[in-house]
Design a protein around this motif. Structure first.
Motif, PDB file in Angstrom:
ATOM      1  N   ALA A   9     -33.004 -79.896 -52.569  1.00 59.74           N
ATOM      2  CA  ALA A   9     -34.322 -79.745 -53.190  1.00 59.74           C
ATOM      3  C   ALA A   9     -35.286 -78.997 -52.276  1.00 59.74           C
ATOM      4  N   VAL A  10     -35.265 -79.302 -50.983  1.00 60.49           N
ATOM      5  CA  VAL A  10     -36.167 -78.655 -50.030  1.00 60.49           C
ATOM      6  C   VAL A  10     -35.801 -77.186 -49.850  1.00 60.49           C
ATOM      7  N   GLU A  11     -34.516 -76.915 -49.727  1.00 60.02           N
ATOM      8  CA  GLU A  11     -34.081 -75.537 -49.518  1.00 60.02           C
ATOM      9  C   GLU A  11     -34.325 -74.672 -50.743  1.00 60.02           C
ATOM     10  N   GLN A  12     -34.242 -75.249 -51.916  1.00 64.21           N
ATOM     11  CA  GLN A  12     -34.468 -74.502 -53.154  1.00 64.21           C
ATOM     12  C   GLN A  12     -35.950 -74.433 -53.502  1.00 64.21           C
ATOM     13  N   GLY A  13     -36.778 -75.170 -52.781  1.00 67.08           N
ATOM     14  CA  GLY A  13     -38.200 -75.211 -53.086  1.00 67.08           C
ATOM     15  C   GLY A  13     -38.462 -75.945 -54.393  1.00 67.08           C
ATOM     16  N   ALA A  14     -37.515 -76.768 -54.801  1.00 68.43           N
ATOM     17  CA  ALA A  14     -37.638 -77.470 -56.069  1.00 68.43           C
ATOM     18  C   ALA A  14     -38.516 -78.702 -55.911  1.00 68.43           C
ATOM     19  N   THR A  15     -39.230 -79.010 -56.951  1.00 70.38           N
ATOM     20  CA  THR A  15     -39.956 -80.265 -57.010  1.00 70.38           C
ATOM     21  C   THR A  15     -39.581 -80.942 -58.313  1.00 70.38           C
ATOM     22  N   PRO A  16     -39.382 -82.242 -58.279  1.00 68.70           N
ATOM     23  CA  PRO A  16     -38.987 -82.928 -59.510  1.00 68.70           C
ATOM     24  C   PRO A  16     -40.136 -82.975 -60.506  1.00 68.70           C
ATOM     25  N   ASP A  17     -39.785 -82.986 -61.768  1.00 64.77           N
ATOM     26  CA  ASP A  17     -40.791 -83.161 -62.805  1.00 64.77           C
ATOM     27  C   ASP A  17     -41.313 -84.584 -62.728  1.00 64.77           C
TER      28      ASP A  17
ATOM     29  N   TRP B 185     -25.141 -88.817 -49.384  1.00 62.03           N
ATOM     30  CA  TRP B 185     -25.363 -88.234 -50.707  1.00 62.03           C
ATOM     31  C   TRP B 185     -26.852 -87.966 -50.942  1.00 62.03           C
ATOM     32  N   LEU B 186     -27.705 -88.936 -50.576  1.00 63.32           N
ATOM     33  CA  LEU B 186     -29.150 -88.753 -50.741  1.00 63.32           C
ATOM     34  C   LEU B 186     -29.683 -87.648 -49.837  1.00 63.32           C
ATOM     35  N   VAL B 187     -29.181 -87.575 -48.603  1.00 62.72           N
ATOM     36  CA  VAL B 187     -29.598 -86.506 -47.688  1.00 62.72           C
ATOM     37  C   VAL B 187     -29.258 -85.148 -48.295  1.00 62.72           C
ATOM     38  N   SER B 188     -28.071 -85.027 -48.889  1.00 60.01           N
ATOM     39  CA  SER B 188     -27.684 -83.739 -49.476  1.00 60.01           C
ATOM     40  C   SER B 188     -28.596 -83.367 -50.649  1.00 60.01           C
ATOM     41  N   LEU B 189     -29.006 -84.353 -51.439  1.00 61.83           N
ATOM     42  CA  LEU B 189     -29.917 -84.062 -52.557  1.00 61.83           C
ATOM     43  C   LEU B 189     -31.292 -83.612 -52.069  1.00 61.83           C
ATOM     44  N   VAL B 190     -31.804 -84.315 -51.059  1.00 63.46           N
ATOM     45  CA  VAL B 190     -33.116 -83.938 -50.510  1.00 63.46           C
ATOM     46  C   VAL B 190     -33.032 -82.560 -49.868  1.00 63.46           C
ATOM     47  N   ARG B 191     -31.966 -82.308 -49.109  1.00 63.56           N
ATOM     48  CA  ARG B 191     -31.807 -81.001 -48.458  1.00 63.56           C
ATOM     49  C   ARG B 191     -31.772 -79.882 -49.504  1.00 63.56           C
TER      50      ARG B 191
END
Length: 67
Positions: A38-46, A30-36
């Motif tokens: 975020a990385v693929e979307q170029g998202a960074t958390p606030d 589940w954590l790997v999917s969240l990181v993947r």
């Protein structure tokens, strides 16, 4: 595959584990999917105030509360 330690506050761990179970995944998967995602979307958390993982703002910045 790389292994590393990942520290979470206990309450967040419990919530993440429950979310992974609800998604029928292991917590790791589940954590790997969240990181993947975020990385693929170029998202960074606030960065949230009070988040221990958030670095302090540079001195003199408009967000700094230090003298």
């Amino acid at each position: 595959m790389i292994k590393f330690n990942f520290r979470l506050p206990e309450d967040l761990y419990d919530r993440a584990k429950a979310a992974a179970q609800a998604d029928d995944r292991s917590l790791n998967s589940w954590l790997v999917s969240l990181v993947r995602h975020a990385v693929e979307q170029g998202a960074t958390p606030d960065h949230l105030d009070g988040d221990p993982a958030t670095p302090d703002p540079p001195r003199g910045s408009r967000h700094s509360t230090r003298p």
